[in-house]
Design a protein around this motif. Sequence first.
Motif, mmCIF file in Angstrom:
data_model
loop_
_atom_site.group_PDB
_atom_site.id
_atom_site.type_symbol
_atom_site.label_atom_id
_atom_site.label_comp_id
_atom_site.label_asym_id
_atom_site.label_seq_id
_atom_site.Cartn_x
_atom_site.Cartn_y
_atom_site.Cartn_z
ATOM 1 N N ASN A 1 6.302 7.488 13.081
ATOM 2 C CA ASN A 1 6.484 8.109 11.685
ATOM 3 C C ASN A 1 5.854 8.945 11.910
ATOM 4 O O ASN A 1 3.957 8.469 12.495
ATOM 5 C CB ASN A 1 5.768 7.190 10.800
ATOM 6 N N ASP B 1 4.599 -2.034 14.787
ATOM 7 C CA ASP B 1 5.453 -1.875 13.480
ATOM 8 C C ASP B 1 6.538 -0.440 13.442
ATOM 9 O O ASP B 1 6.675 0.082 13.987
ATOM 10 C CB ASP B 1 4.630 -0.665 12.865
ATOM 11 N N SER C 1 12.479 -1.590 3.317
ATOM 12 C CA SER C 1 12.392 -0.712 2.560
ATOM 13 C C SER C 1 14.040 0.587 3.284
ATOM 14 O O SER C 1 14.430 1.510 2.536
ATOM 15 C CB SER C 1 10.998 0.225 2.938
ATOM 16 N N LYS C 2 13.302 0.729 4.344
ATOM 17 C CA LYS C 2 14.160 1.653 5.069
ATOM 18 C C LYS C 2 15.420 2.041 5.196
ATOM 19 O O LYS C 2 16.833 2.225 5.198
ATOM 20 C CB LYS C 2 13.538 2.507 6.486
ATOM 21 N N GLY D 1 6.331 -6.225 1.734
ATOM 22 C CA GLY D 1 6.922 -5.068 2.544
ATOM 23 C C GLY D 1 5.750 -4.583 3.387
ATOM 24 O O GLY D 1 4.870 -5.348 3.596
ATOM 25 N N SER D 2 6.270 -4.150 4.311
ATOM 26 C CA SER D 2 5.039 -4.148 5.376
ATOM 27 C C SER D 2 3.504 -3.327 5.708
ATOM 28 O O SER D 2 2.848 -3.454 6.170
ATOM 29 C CB SER D 2 5.910 -3.214 6.907
ATOM 30 N N LYS D 3 3.842 -2.688 4.253
ATOM 31 C CA LYS D 3 1.718 -1.979 4.163
ATOM 32 C C LYS D 3 0.744 -3.250 3.806
ATOM 33 O O LYS D 3 0.283 -2.516 4.825
ATOM 34 C CB LYS D 3 2.537 -0.941 3.101
ATOM 35 N N TYR E 1 13.112 11.554 9.586
ATOM 36 C CA TYR E 1 12.061 12.705 9.230
ATOM 37 C C TYR E 1 11.833 13.676 10.746
ATOM 38 O O TYR E 1 12.135 13.126 11.269
ATOM 39 C CB TYR E 1 10.423 12.144 9.745
ATOM 40 N N SER F 1 10.704 -3.712 7.628
ATOM 41 C CA SER F 1 11.016 -3.711 6.733
ATOM 42 C C SER F 1 12.400 -3.510 6.023
ATOM 43 O O SER F 1 13.327 -3.268 6.675
ATOM 44 C CB SER F 1 10.166 -2.432 6.405
ATOM 45 N N ARG G 1 9.533 -4.240 -2.586
ATOM 46 C CA ARG G 1 8.936 -4.482 -0.682
ATOM 47 C C ARG G 1 8.602 -5.492 -0.568
ATOM 48 O O ARG G 1 8.802 -7.072 -1.160
ATOM 49 C CB ARG G 1 7.250 -4.767 -1.977
ATOM 50 N N CYS H 1 9.551 -0.175 11.317
ATOM 51 C CA CYS H 1 10.273 -0.014 9.954
ATOM 52 C C CYS H 1 10.984 0.905 10.380
ATOM 53 O O CYS H 1 12.221 0.985 9.264
ATOM 54 C CB CYS H 1 9.157 -0.362 8.758
ATOM 55 N N TYR H 2 11.130 1.441 11.145
ATOM 56 C CA TYR H 2 12.331 2.414 11.021
ATOM 57 C C TYR H 2 13.538 2.009 12.654
ATOM 58 O O TYR H 2 13.898 2.947 12.640
ATOM 59 C CB TYR H 2 11.474 4.057 11.613
ATOM 60 N N ASN I 1 3.694 1.815 17.050
ATOM 61 C CA ASN I 1 5.161 2.331 15.509
ATOM 62 C C ASN I 1 6.031 2.629 16.582
ATOM 63 O O ASN I 1 5.276 4.628 16.569
ATOM 64 C CB ASN I 1 3.909 3.227 14.965
ATOM 65 N N MET J 1 0.210 -5.294 7.127
ATOM 66 C CA MET J 1 -0.646 -4.397 7.778
ATOM 67 C C MET J 1 -1.812 -4.192 7.696
ATOM 68 O O MET J 1 -2.827 -4.187 8.232
ATOM 69 C CB MET J 1 0.589 -2.965 7.928
ATOM 70 N N TYR K 1 1.126 6.229 10.648
ATOM 71 C CA TYR K 1 0.767 6.061 9.418
ATOM 72 C C TYR K 1 -0.301 5.480 8.975
ATOM 73 O O TYR K 1 -0.887 4.693 9.839
ATOM 74 C CB TYR K 1 1.842 4.413 9.253
#
Length: 379
Positions: free
Chosen positions: A175, A203, A233-234, A96-98, A318, A231, A242, A205-206, A171, A101, A125
């Motif tokens: 986000n 970042d 994830s999204k 996971g990128s969390k 979002y 990522s 993850r 991820c979107y 990012n 990062m 984020y």
Amino acid sequence: MNERIRRLAPYPMVELARRKRAVAARGITVFDFGTGDPREPTDARIREALVASVPEVSQYPSVQGEAELREAFAAWYSRRFGVALSPETEVLPARGSKEAMFHLPLALVDPSESRSIVVHPEPGYPVMEIGAFYSGAETWRYPLTADNRYVMDPAHVPAEVLDRARIVWINYPHNPTGQDLPEELWHAWVEARTRHGFVLCSDECYTELWFGDKPRSLLEFGREGCLVFHSLSKRSGMTGYRSAIVAGDAELITHYKACRAAFGQAMPIWEQRASAVAWSDESHVEARREVFREKRAVMKAGLARLGIELFESSSTFYLWCRVPGDSDAMVYCERLLDHGIVASPGGFFGAGNDAWFRLALVPTVDECRAALDRWPASV
Ligand SMILES: Cc1ncc(COP(=O)(O)O)c(C=O)c1O
């Protein structure tokens, strides 16, 4: 107890989950626009690959990961952004990128050195700041507002900060606002990096949740001293797996890889195989985009009818909405919660955002319609 950590606010999404449970306990149906964790099923081919890859004998996976995964990512990155990456030296799996990062400053920042600032956007984020904090770095918050269109420009960071920056986080798509970075500012950040010598981390991820122009990637503009964080994830609806990739400057990747062995961060083999399938397919990503496109249309129209102003952007799932009337976001979100609607007050993403709240398009299209029917009037 670590005193620095004692000063950290509780992780916002934990607080949100607590509030949501409290409302549900009162018997109210909850429409959860809080955490960015949609519930659309993961594509069957990805799930099947995972199940088929569980071995009879289970041994430690390597930090570097399987060639199959790194090659699948590099092939996707090249198709998507037109940039060739070496799967051997420029691509590294992450859980996971969390976590990637969070851990990066531990690998790059020496708090006893003058060059130990981490620059990050606010609102943003929270992990960019939290990771810096745990590493002992100083932080410098780039204040993003509706006035500067939530766009980071190196010309607006003092030169002394950039000279002492070890890491600068950007990012885009952003986000919580969904904003993208204009092309000239990608160039400007790469130039600033060359001039000031920090590590530029993007970042991303979107990038696959676009509903207008296709977002760009940092490595289209530069590679030396640059890292991107992607990522599944999204993009692929795989938050539970993850699975992410860090890619870019080979020297940084080599160093980070060595550190990650010490952190104990390696991706299980079944997840690597499932991830390789996900990076190799675009049809499920297109299908997901269509689902979010519809939710966006329903919510945007409904919020407009309610007189709620949105920040105009065309990426992410979002919606960044201005709190109606004179209320502040905390108070307004409490009021929404009384109607079973969970939203994130702007303050969750950093100070100075009390006039805004974020909706994550997690509920189904029908639930979005039902939530709009239940929405309290603006005045
Ligand atoms: C901007 C941003 N970056 C990174 C992440 C982390 O994603 P993951 O750890 O699931 O890859 C998130 C999750 O919400 C995010 O919003």
